[in-house]
Design an enzyme around this catalytic site. Structure first.
Site, PDB file in Angstrom:
ATOM      1  CE  LYS A 197     -11.229 -46.241   5.591  1.00  0.00           C
ATOM      2  NZ  LYS A 197     -10.387 -45.416   4.974  1.00  0.00           N
ATOM      3  CD  GLU A 272      -8.890 -57.715  -5.022  1.00  0.00           C
ATOM      4  OE1 GLU A 272      -7.627 -58.204  -4.654  1.00  0.00           O
ATOM      5  OE2 GLU A 272      -8.930 -56.972  -5.875  1.00  0.00           O
ATOM      6  CB  CYS A 306      -4.203 -57.104  -5.383  1.00  0.00           C
ATOM      7  SG  CYS A 306      -5.205 -56.527  -6.802  1.00  0.00           S
ATOM      8  CD  GLU A 403       0.147 -57.941  -1.617  1.00  0.00           C
ATOM      9  OE1 GLU A 403      -0.597 -57.577  -0.721  1.00  0.00           O
ATOM     10  OE2 GLU A 403      -0.609 -57.928  -2.758  1.00  0.00           O
TER      11      GLU A 403
HETATM   12  P1  NAI Z   1      -4.587 -51.516   4.492  1.00  0.00           P
HETATM   13  O1  NAI Z   1      -5.215 -52.776   4.070  1.00  0.00           O
HETATM   14  O2  NAI Z   1      -4.508 -50.960   5.572  1.00  0.00           O
HETATM   15  O3  NAI Z   1      -5.778 -50.356   3.796  1.00  0.00           O
HETATM   16  C1  NAI Z   1      -6.559 -50.593   2.850  1.00  0.00           C
HETATM   17  C2  NAI Z   1      -8.110 -49.935   3.309  1.00  0.00           C
HETATM   18  O4  NAI Z   1      -8.395 -50.440   4.464  1.00  0.00           O
HETATM   19  C3  NAI Z   1      -7.857 -48.583   3.629  1.00  0.00           C
HETATM   20  O5  NAI Z   1      -9.014 -47.677   3.248  1.00  0.00           O
HETATM   21  C4  NAI Z   1      -7.632 -48.432   5.045  1.00  0.00           C
HETATM   22  O6  NAI Z   1      -8.084 -47.011   5.752  1.00  0.00           O
HETATM   23  C5  NAI Z   1      -8.396 -49.417   5.541  1.00  0.00           C
HETATM   24  N1  NAI Z   1      -8.476 -49.824   6.733  1.00  0.00           N
HETATM   25  C6  NAI Z   1      -7.189 -49.845   7.607  1.00  0.00           C
HETATM   26  N2  NAI Z   1      -7.473 -50.418   8.825  1.00  0.00           N
HETATM   27  C7  NAI Z   1      -8.545 -50.720   8.923  1.00  0.00           C
HETATM   28  C8  NAI Z   1      -9.434 -51.311   9.947  1.00  0.00           C
HETATM   29  N3  NAI Z   1      -8.815 -51.680  10.919  1.00  0.00           N
HETATM   30  N4  NAI Z   1     -10.654 -51.863   9.715  1.00  0.00           N
HETATM   31  C9  NAI Z   1     -11.366 -51.328   8.647  1.00  0.00           C
HETATM   32  N5  NAI Z   1     -10.726 -50.891   7.663  1.00  0.00           N
HETATM   33  C10 NAI Z   1      -9.507 -50.496   7.687  1.00  0.00           C
HETATM   34  O7  NAI Z   1      -3.478 -51.430   3.437  1.00  0.00           O
HETATM   35  P2  NAI Z   1      -2.155 -50.486   3.618  1.00  0.00           P
HETATM   36  O8  NAI Z   1      -1.740 -50.272   5.179  1.00  0.00           O
HETATM   37  O9  NAI Z   1      -2.390 -49.136   3.011  1.00  0.00           O
HETATM   38  O10 NAI Z   1      -0.892 -51.315   2.846  1.00  0.00           O
HETATM   39  C11 NAI Z   1      -0.461 -52.482   3.436  1.00  0.00           C
HETATM   40  C12 NAI Z   1      -0.445 -53.554   2.452  1.00  0.00           C
HETATM   41  O11 NAI Z   1      -1.575 -54.278   2.244  1.00  0.00           O
HETATM   42  C13 NAI Z   1       0.448 -53.143   1.191  1.00  0.00           C
HETATM   43  O12 NAI Z   1       1.924 -53.196   1.367  1.00  0.00           O
HETATM   44  C14 NAI Z   1       0.018 -54.296   0.538  1.00  0.00           C
HETATM   45  O13 NAI Z   1       0.719 -55.432   0.487  1.00  0.00           O
HETATM   46  C15 NAI Z   1      -1.544 -54.477   0.698  1.00  0.00           C
HETATM   47  N6  NAI Z   1      -2.501 -53.980   0.153  1.00  0.00           N
HETATM   48  C16 NAI Z   1      -3.245 -54.499  -0.941  1.00  0.00           C
HETATM   49  C17 NAI Z   1      -4.093 -53.961  -1.684  1.00  0.00           C
HETATM   50  C18 NAI Z   1      -4.773 -54.817  -2.691  1.00  0.00           C
HETATM   51  O14 NAI Z   1      -5.331 -54.242  -3.719  1.00  0.00           O
HETATM   52  N7  NAI Z   1      -5.157 -56.044  -2.430  1.00  0.00           N
HETATM   53  C19 NAI Z   1      -4.352 -52.540  -1.638  1.00  0.00           C
HETATM   54  C20 NAI Z   1      -3.643 -51.954  -0.644  1.00  0.00           C
HETATM   55  C21 NAI Z   1      -2.756 -52.477   0.145  1.00  0.00           C
END
Ligand code: NAI
Ligand code: MG
Length: 512
Positions: A197, A272, A306, A403
């Site tokens: 996904k 991660e 990240c 972050e």
């Molecule tokens: P997110 O964690 O919501 O999204 C990442 C993935 O998780 C997306 O594919 C999303 O559709 C999915 N997701 C969201 N809610 C979910 C749930 N309840 N169950 C399963 N999958 C779910 O991240 P978002 O909202 O885009 O960004 C928020 C913050 O997260 C950013 O500001 C950043 O701090 C952090 N982040 C960290 C990343 C990394 O590489 N470690 C990448 C993206 C965001």
């Protein structure tokens, strides 16, 4: 190459334009199918805030269908019978196909995520292709061990490494294609089948990848691609009883939700998550080397990484030249459309991410940090933000703890040379993903490496990696390691086998 009507002042190739216009369905069991509930997601170009495509929004019934297809491919059919060597050849073929499709993939990535086209062509695509080739190598080397059993009796014992099964992979939007390849490569090498996904913000290159995988001959059901929202499709995957493992990259908050949802069938989980990585400058550091590393350390990918070096912790004797140098370089960064060849940093991925980062900047100001560069939106359409630097950041400020995931650097200074005290500054965070130390003193470097609680430690560099170097976090930065041998072993179960070569001893025989 032929040009199609531009979506912005820069022309895209006809192949990219044709791909955008397609009706984008879900890849389930080797076919493109419409979503069960008929939902859609609008795909926005972050450089123009305009819609560029519409994709399907998968919901729980689509997850059920994808899991059934992945299960069928895993348990029976060509994939289950395929040798490691045959899987390796498919991974190599995919790497070549991706390299051949580089231009279209890079254009889609720039339209979808905003990142510079030149960067995708120079980094994401060649690194991603090489990662598949590297992982293909593991497909023939996932051996167990022969084991000597110390108990009395004569046994032949060994371990087998078997694929963990059907895996769900949930990825973020910051490196859409590279994250997809990083996830699928080891899972396929191990012999798993996949439901992938992509993030709702950036679904396009994953859909293109799905098409390329069918072209090179991955059997139906081995890769299923569900575009969809996290709260619906992602949550259904995390909770699904038919999925054996979830690999997640994203926020720590959602990582916790994935863990909770996974408890139902106790599926394996690798995470991660976020980071708040320090870049620690020791008093003997080479100032030019620090500036050359720390500028991309924080501003690469508009800080949406990240591992971004978001905390610059500098010895007071070097504070003046380093802060001055960082300000000058931040102000010189060319921000613009990812299609403009002179662009170094593109927009943030979405309106929501822009607002999140702006809220962090406001909190830095209200909690008393000193803004010395940037802080404002760039005066043009799209989600552009100036490279921003705060000095005088203290460890309790929100910008030092949370972050930010944007182009915002927090600078603080320290005095003295006690390495425990200095490492404690770096370790003063809930995260532990990456850290860099800038010194030319070998003893200091090695001691700091031992003291930092971080999955990656770099000396005189930041953002260094490769397919064979494991990535993952201490503390709340995650569970498990991706890439390298650890990354592929994470997609296996160990089976212990013991064969009695003589009648078992009396301690095992029941009278009767
Ligand atoms: P997110 O964690 O919501 O999204 C990442 C993935 O998780 C997306 O594919 C999303 O559709 C999915 N997701 C969201 N809610 C979910 C749930 N309840 N169950 C399963 N999958 C779910 O991240 P978002 O909202 O885009 O960004 C928020 C913050 O997260 C950013 O500001 C950043 O701090 C952090 N982040 C960290 C990343 C990394 O590489 N470690 C990448 C993206 C965001
Ligand atoms: Mg979210």
């Amino acid at each position: 190459m032929q040009s199609a009507p531009a979506l912005d002042p820069y022309p895209i190739t006809a192949a990219t334009a044709a791909f955008l216009k397609r009706s984008h369905e879900l890849l389930i069991g080797g076919r493109w199918v419409g979503p069960h509930a008929g939902g859609t997601i609008e795909v926005i170009d972050p450089a123009t805030a305009r819609r560029i495509a519409t994709v399907s929004a998968a919901t729980a019934p689509d997850v059920d269908a994808a899991v059934a297809a992945a299960r069928a491919a895993f348990e029976a059919g060509p994939w289950s019978a395929m040798s490691g060597g045959a899987r390796a050849k498919l991974l190599w073929a995919l790497a070549d196909r991706i390299a051949a499709d580089a231009r279209v993939l890079a254009e889609l990535e720039t339209l979808d995520n905003g990142k510079p086209l030149s960067e995708t062509l120079a980094i994401d695509i060649p690194v991603g292709a090489e990662l598949l080739r590297y992982m293909g190598g593991w497909a023939t080397k996932l051996n167990g061990e022969s084991v000597h059993i110390g108990e009395p009796g004569d046994f032949q014992a060994y371990t087998l490494r078997e694929p963990v099964g059907v895996v769900g992979q949930i990825i973020p939007w910051n490196f859409p294609l590279l994250m997809a390849l990083l996830k699928i490569g080891p899972a396929l090498a191990a012999g798993c089948t996949i439901i992938l996904k992509p993030a709702e913000q950036t679904p396009l290159t994953a859909l293109r990848l799905g098409a390329l995988m069918l072209e090179v001959g991955f059997p139906p059901g081995v890769i299923n691609i569900l575009t969809g929202y996290g709260e619906t499709a992602g949550a259904a995957m995390s909770a699904h009883g038919g999925i054996d493992k979830i690999a997640f990259t994203g926020s720590t908050e959602v990582g916790r939700r994935v863990v909770a949802a996974a408890a139902g069938n106790l599926k394996r989980v690798s995470l991660e998550l976020g980071g708040k990585s320090p870049m620690i400058v020791m008093p003997d550091a080479d100032v030019d080397a620090v500036l050359a590393g720390a500028v991309p350390g924080i501003f690469f990918n508009a800080g949406q990484s990240c591992m971004a070096g978001s905390r610059l912790i500098v010895h007071e004797t070097l504070a003046a030249p380093i802060i001055e140098g960082m300000i000058a370089r931040a102000k010189g960064i060319r921000i613009g459309s990812g299609f403009d060849p002179s662009t170094q940093v593109g927009p943030l991925v979405s309106q929501q991410q822009l607002e999140r980062v702006q809220a962090h900047i406001a909190s830095g100001l209200s909690e008393g940090a000193t803004l010395v560069a940037g802080g404002q939106r760039v005066d043009r359409e799209g989600y552009f933000l100036e490279p921003t630097i705060f000095t005088g950041v203290t460890p309790t400020m929100t910008i030092a703890r949370e972050e930010i995931f944007g182009p915002v650097l927090c600078v603080s200074t320290f005095t003295g040379t006690n390495l425990d005290d200095i490492a404690a500054l770096g370790n003063d965070t809930a995260y532990g993903l990456a850290a860099s130390v800038w010194t030319n003193n070998l003893t200091v470097a090695h001691r700091m490496i031992r003291k930092l609680k971080s999955g990656q430690v770099w000396i005189n560099a930041h953002h260094v990696g490769g397919p064979d170097l494991p990535v993952g976090g201490y503390k709340q930065s995650g569970w498990g390691r991706e890439l390298g041998r650890a990354g592929v072993e994470m997609y296996t179960e160990v089976k212990a086998v013991a064969i009695a070569l003589e009648k078992p001893g009396p301690w095992l025989t029941l009278k009767g």
